[in-house]
Motif scaffolding. Structure first.
Motif, PDB file in Angstrom:
ATOM      1  N   LYS A  64       0.827  -1.206   0.000  1.00 13.86           N
ATOM      2  CA  LYS A  64       0.000   0.000   0.000  1.00 13.86           C
ATOM      3  C   LYS A  64       0.866   1.264   0.000  1.00 13.86           C
ATOM      4  O   LYS A  64       0.527   2.279  -0.606  1.00 13.86           O
ATOM      5  N   LYS A  65       2.020   1.171   0.674  1.00 14.47           N
ATOM      6  CA  LYS A  65       2.925   2.334   0.742  1.00 14.47           C
ATOM      7  C   LYS A  65       3.843   2.408  -0.474  1.00 14.47           C
ATOM      8  O   LYS A  65       4.821   3.162  -0.480  1.00 14.47           O
ATOM      9  N   ASN A  66       3.560   1.574  -1.482  1.00 18.40           N
ATOM     10  CA  ASN A  66       4.323   1.639  -2.744  1.00 18.40           C
ATOM     11  C   ASN A  66       5.781   1.190  -2.581  1.00 18.40           C
ATOM     12  O   ASN A  66       6.664   1.584  -3.340  1.00 18.40           O
ATOM     13  N   VAL A  67       6.054   0.376  -1.511  1.00 15.21           N
ATOM     14  CA  VAL A  67       7.413  -0.118  -1.276  1.00 15.21           C
ATOM     15  C   VAL A  67       7.666  -1.323  -2.171  1.00 15.21           C
ATOM     16  O   VAL A  67       6.820  -2.195  -2.308  1.00 15.21           O
ATOM     17  N   ARG A  68       8.839  -1.364  -2.780  1.00 12.64           N
ATOM     18  CA  ARG A  68       9.229  -2.530  -3.569  1.00 12.64           C
ATOM     19  C   ARG A  68      10.174  -3.390  -2.735  1.00 12.64           C
ATOM     20  O   ARG A  68      11.224  -2.929  -2.298  1.00 12.64           O
ATOM     21  N   VAL A  69       9.785  -4.631  -2.494  1.00 10.22           N
ATOM     22  CA  VAL A  69      10.584  -5.515  -1.637  1.00 10.22           C
ATOM     23  C   VAL A  69      11.492  -6.402  -2.492  1.00 10.22           C
ATOM     24  O   VAL A  69      11.054  -6.972  -3.489  1.00 10.22           O
ATOM     25  N   ALA A 115       6.487 -11.835  -1.724  1.00  6.84           N
ATOM     26  CA  ALA A 115       6.754 -10.429  -1.380  1.00  6.84           C
ATOM     27  C   ALA A 115       7.354  -9.696  -2.580  1.00  6.84           C
ATOM     28  O   ALA A 115       6.986  -8.547  -2.873  1.00  6.84           O
ATOM     29  N   GLU A 116       8.250 -10.367  -3.284  1.00  2.00           N
ATOM     30  CA  GLU A 116       8.878  -9.716  -4.447  1.00  2.00           C
ATOM     31  C   GLU A 116       7.877  -9.567  -5.588  1.00  2.00           C
ATOM     32  O   GLU A 116       7.838  -8.533  -6.258  1.00  2.00           O
ATOM     33  N   ALA A 117       7.076 -10.616  -5.801  1.00  2.00           N
ATOM     34  CA  ALA A 117       6.143 -10.597  -6.932  1.00  2.00           C
ATOM     35  C   ALA A 117       5.061  -9.529  -6.733  1.00  2.00           C
ATOM     36  O   ALA A 117       4.766  -8.755  -7.638  1.00  2.00           O
ATOM     37  N   VAL A 118       4.499  -9.502  -5.515  1.00  2.00           N
ATOM     38  CA  VAL A 118       3.396  -8.563  -5.248  1.00  2.00           C
ATOM     39  C   VAL A 118       3.844  -7.108  -5.428  1.00  2.00           C
ATOM     40  O   VAL A 118       3.099  -6.266  -5.910  1.00  2.00           O
ATOM     41  N   LEU A 143      12.993  -1.643  -0.631  1.00  2.00           N
ATOM     42  CA  LEU A 143      13.417  -2.260   0.631  1.00  2.00           C
ATOM     43  C   LEU A 143      14.096  -3.584   0.294  1.00  2.00           C
ATOM     44  O   LEU A 143      13.456  -4.513  -0.212  1.00  2.00           O
ATOM     45  N   ILE A 144      15.395  -3.653   0.554  1.00  6.23           N
ATOM     46  CA  ILE A 144      16.154  -4.850   0.216  1.00  6.23           C
ATOM     47  C   ILE A 144      16.508  -5.566   1.517  1.00  6.23           C
ATOM     48  O   ILE A 144      17.149  -4.981   2.396  1.00  6.23           O
ATOM     49  N   ILE A 145      16.035  -6.787   1.647  1.00  4.64           N
ATOM     50  CA  ILE A 145      16.316  -7.534   2.873  1.00  4.64           C
ATOM     51  C   ILE A 145      17.424  -8.535   2.581  1.00  4.64           C
ATOM     52  O   ILE A 145      17.290  -9.390   1.693  1.00  4.64           O
TER      53      ILE A 145
END
Ligand code: IPE
Ligand code: IPE
Ligand code: MG
Length: 254
Positions: A100-105, A125-128, A137-139
């Motif tokens: 929702k916050k437009n974050v790309r994981v 998480a990556e696909a969505v 956001l890179i974990i």
């Protein structure tokens, strides 16, 4: 210290584009309170949420969080289990909100030794979030820089053997392009909490010219004020990249 209005920060700071954080000190935070280490890790997840929010608000483009190193498998099996469980929990609970916050994981590290359900969640998480255009956001999970470089070298060697790469053209860019972070700019700033002053196998290739900031607080105590403190230190540094300081080059007329 009080939290600064993000708009003021944006204009008054030379902001790093990419910030990496070595989230350290969960165990010591818990021990100091006679709590189990797991409680420190749990509180660490709260700090992750604060860090993501603050990084997004301040206008940072890439945030890489070191969550589990290749060497962390040497911890007691229960703690390893707890850390895997917390990542699963974090993705299950937070993915919708991040989206929702437009974050790309993105997740970097080896997935080989991870449980199937965790692998599935990481993929989800990556696909969505793959088309999101806000904070990246890179974990870093089951991540080790030496392993990453070894993987890159193996891949390059395979491509040489298939005739796809001329070995004489291999240079630093070739290596960079074969790392997990191929399409991510190098970190400008690396923060480590807990007072330890080492990289512990985090982004060792990419951090060649990163500014390092060591904060004297444990990760569960990290908040926007701590991030601003690190950003302030960063903005006062003179990044020379092997060249001359701005004032020196002005004096020599270059
Ligand atoms: C950081 O806290 C979390 C991970 C490394 C997974 P630690 O668990 O390393 O905490 P300390 O360093 O023992 O205090
Ligand atoms: C580095 O912390 C790894 C992560 C933060 C995930 P460690 O606590 O594992 O590092 P060392 O053992 O103190 O170097
Ligand atoms: Mg530690």
């Amino acid at each position: 210290m009080t939290v600064t209005d993000p708009r003021k920060i944006k204009s008054s700071f030379d902001l790093p584009r990419h910030v990496g954080i070595i989230m350290d000190g969960n165990g010591r935070w818990a021990a100091a309170r006679s709590l189990p280490r797991l409680e420190g890790h749990r509180r660490g997840v709260e700090s992750v949420r604060r860090a993501v929010r603050a990084a997004g608000d301040l206008g940072i483009s890439y945030l890489t969080l070191y969550a589990f190193s290749s060497e962390n498998w040497s911890r007691p099996p229960q703690e390893v289990d707890d850390l895997m469980g917390l990542l699963k929990h974090f993705i299950r609970i937070d993915l919708a909100d991040l989206h929702k916050k437009n974050v790309r994981v993105r997740i970097i590290g080896s997935r080989d030794d991870l449980a199937l359900d965790l692998k599935g969640l990481l993929q989800e998480a990556e696909a969505v979030t793959r088309d999101n255009t806000g904070l990246a956001l890179i974990i870093a999970f089951n991540y080790g820089a030496r392993q990453e470089i070894a993987d890159a070298v193996r891949e390059i060697a395979l491509r040489v053997s298939r005739g796809e790469i001329d070995p004489l053209t291999i240079d630093a860019t070739t290596i960079s392009e074969h790392l997990y972070t191929a399409d991510i700019p190098d970190p400008d700033l690396i923060i480590r909490t807990s007072g330890e002053q080492r990289l512990s196998n985090f982004l060792m290739w990419q951090a060649a010219y990163a500014e390092l900031v060591f904060l004297p607080l444990h990760w569960p105590d990290f908040d926007q004020v701590a991030l601003e403190d690190a950003l302030r230190q960063y903005s006062s540094r003179d990044r020379r990249f092997g060249g001359l300081a701005t004032t020196q080059s002005a004096m020599t007329g270059s």
